[in-house]
Design a protein around this motif. Structure first.
Motif, PDB file in Angstrom:
ATOM      1  N   GLU A   1       0.957  -1.155  -0.075  1.00  0.00           N
ATOM      2  CA  GLU A   1      -0.035   0.049   0.091  1.00  0.00           C
ATOM      3  C   GLU A   1       0.966   1.172   0.104  1.00  0.00           C
ATOM      4  N   ARG A   2       1.872   1.192   0.895  1.00  0.00           N
ATOM      5  CA  ARG A   2       2.884   2.383   0.648  1.00  0.00           C
ATOM      6  C   ARG A   2       3.554   2.660  -0.460  1.00  0.00           C
ATOM      7  N   GLU A   3       3.988   1.466  -1.102  1.00  0.00           N
ATOM      8  CA  GLU A   3       4.451   2.041  -2.387  1.00  0.00           C
ATOM      9  C   GLU A   3       3.525   2.186  -3.487  1.00  0.00           C
TER      10      GLU A   3
ATOM     11  N   LEU B   1       1.349  -0.663 -10.489  1.00  0.00           N
ATOM     12  CA  LEU B   1       0.556  -1.744 -10.718  1.00  0.00           C
ATOM     13  C   LEU B   1       1.041  -3.010 -10.129  1.00  0.00           C
ATOM     14  N   GLU B   2       2.517  -3.106 -10.115  1.00  0.00           N
ATOM     15  CA  GLU B   2       3.175  -4.223  -9.746  1.00  0.00           C
ATOM     16  C   GLU B   2       2.737  -4.595  -8.264  1.00  0.00           C
ATOM     17  N   TYR B   3       2.795  -3.322  -7.591  1.00  0.00           N
ATOM     18  CA  TYR B   3       2.566  -3.397  -6.156  1.00  0.00           C
ATOM     19  C   TYR B   3       1.087  -3.433  -5.766  1.00  0.00           C
ATOM     20  N   TYR B   4       0.245  -2.937  -6.562  1.00  0.00           N
ATOM     21  CA  TYR B   4      -1.169  -3.258  -6.614  1.00  0.00           C
ATOM     22  C   TYR B   4      -1.587  -4.647  -6.701  1.00  0.00           C
ATOM     23  N   ARG B   5      -0.782  -5.427  -7.618  1.00  0.00           N
ATOM     24  CA  ARG B   5      -1.006  -6.809  -7.593  1.00  0.00           C
ATOM     25  C   ARG B   5      -0.434  -7.598  -6.279  1.00  0.00           C
ATOM     26  N   ARG B   6       0.303  -7.212  -5.938  1.00  0.00           N
ATOM     27  CA  ARG B   6       1.017  -7.661  -4.665  1.00  0.00           C
ATOM     28  C   ARG B   6       0.162  -7.634  -3.337  1.00  0.00           C
TER      29      ARG B   6
ATOM     30  N   ASP C   1      -9.074  -6.449   0.179  1.00  0.00           N
ATOM     31  CA  ASP C   1      -9.940  -5.254   0.478  1.00  0.00           C
ATOM     32  C   ASP C   1      -8.829  -4.059  -0.007  1.00  0.00           C
ATOM     33  N   LEU C   2      -7.545  -4.267   0.166  1.00  0.00           N
ATOM     34  CA  LEU C   2      -6.723  -3.055  -0.407  1.00  0.00           C
ATOM     35  C   LEU C   2      -6.795  -2.941  -1.827  1.00  0.00           C
ATOM     36  N   GLN C   3      -6.999  -3.954  -2.506  1.00  0.00           N
ATOM     37  CA  GLN C   3      -6.912  -3.701  -3.860  1.00  0.00           C
ATOM     38  C   GLN C   3      -8.336  -3.095  -4.382  1.00  0.00           C
ATOM     39  N   GLN C   4      -9.439  -3.690  -3.546  1.00  0.00           N
ATOM     40  CA  GLN C   4     -10.830  -2.736  -3.473  1.00  0.00           C
ATOM     41  C   GLN C   4     -10.543  -1.145  -3.122  1.00  0.00           C
ATOM     42  N   LYS C   5      -9.908  -1.311  -2.160  1.00  0.00           N
ATOM     43  CA  LYS C   5      -9.639   0.412  -1.733  1.00  0.00           C
ATOM     44  C   LYS C   5      -8.962   1.138  -2.858  1.00  0.00           C
ATOM     45  N   TYR C   6      -8.233   0.754  -3.692  1.00  0.00           N
ATOM     46  CA  TYR C   6      -7.397   1.393  -4.683  1.00  0.00           C
ATOM     47  C   TYR C   6      -7.868   1.205  -6.081  1.00  0.00           C
TER      48      TYR C   6
END
Length: 169
Positions: free
Chosen positions: A104-106, A138-143, A149-154
């Motif tokens: 999330e930070r990245e 996008l790489e950090y999003y995939r991770r 929940d984090l993917q949904q948040k972003y």
């Protein structure tokens, strides 16, 4: 003070091998400072053509931003974006506002390098670097984990990143 004057000041610092002072001047000039910032330190240079900066310190504690001595050998817009990325990490790790998840930070920091919502005074980088930073986001999003929940948040920000990358291709 305008960008050219700032660049002249940075060149003077560089000529006198005052790299840490130049970095302090840069964050002051672009209003990137934060109370959780402990200062700058040196890290090893990767190469004459690439750089790595890191924000180091315990979550919830003061952060030291580690920079290579050759930082100001690079394009100033790129340097500013790299420093802003780390200064966002300084904020993310501050007491009372800790962002626990590294992915999330990245993601937030690479998103900032593309859209400058926290630091609107930071200039844009080249399309080449926008694509690179977009793909890192996008790489950090995939991770974050498929459907997490984090993917949904972003999800909205992810779409913005994808649209930007596609517009540059």
């Amino acid at each position: 003070m305008n960008f050219e004057q700032i660049n002249l000041h940075l060149e003077a610092y560089k000529e006198h091998d005052q790299i840490l002072d130049a970095a302090k001047y840069l964050i002051h000039s672009f209003d990137l400072e934060h109370e959780n910032f402990a200062g700058f330190g040196f890290r090893e240079e990767l190469s004459p053509t690439s750089m790595l900066l890191t924000a180091e310190g315990e979550l919830g504690g003061p952060q030291t931003v580690m920079i290579p001595r050759n930082l100001f050998d690079f394009d100033l817009n790129l340097v500013l974006n790299m420093v802003a990325h780390e200064m966002l990490h300084v904020r993310q790790k501050a007491p009372g506002q800790v962002v626990e998840d590294k992915n999330e930070r990245e993601f937030q920091a690479y998103y900032e390098m593309l859209f400058h919502k926290v630091f609107p005074q930071v200039p844009e980088v080249s399309d080449f670097h926008k694509k690179f930073f977009g793909n890192k986001a996008l790489e950090y999003y995939r991770r974050m984990g498929e459907g997490s929940d984090l993917q949904q948040k972003y999800a909205v920000e992810k779409t913005e990143v994808e649209q930007l990358i596609n517009s540059l291709s």
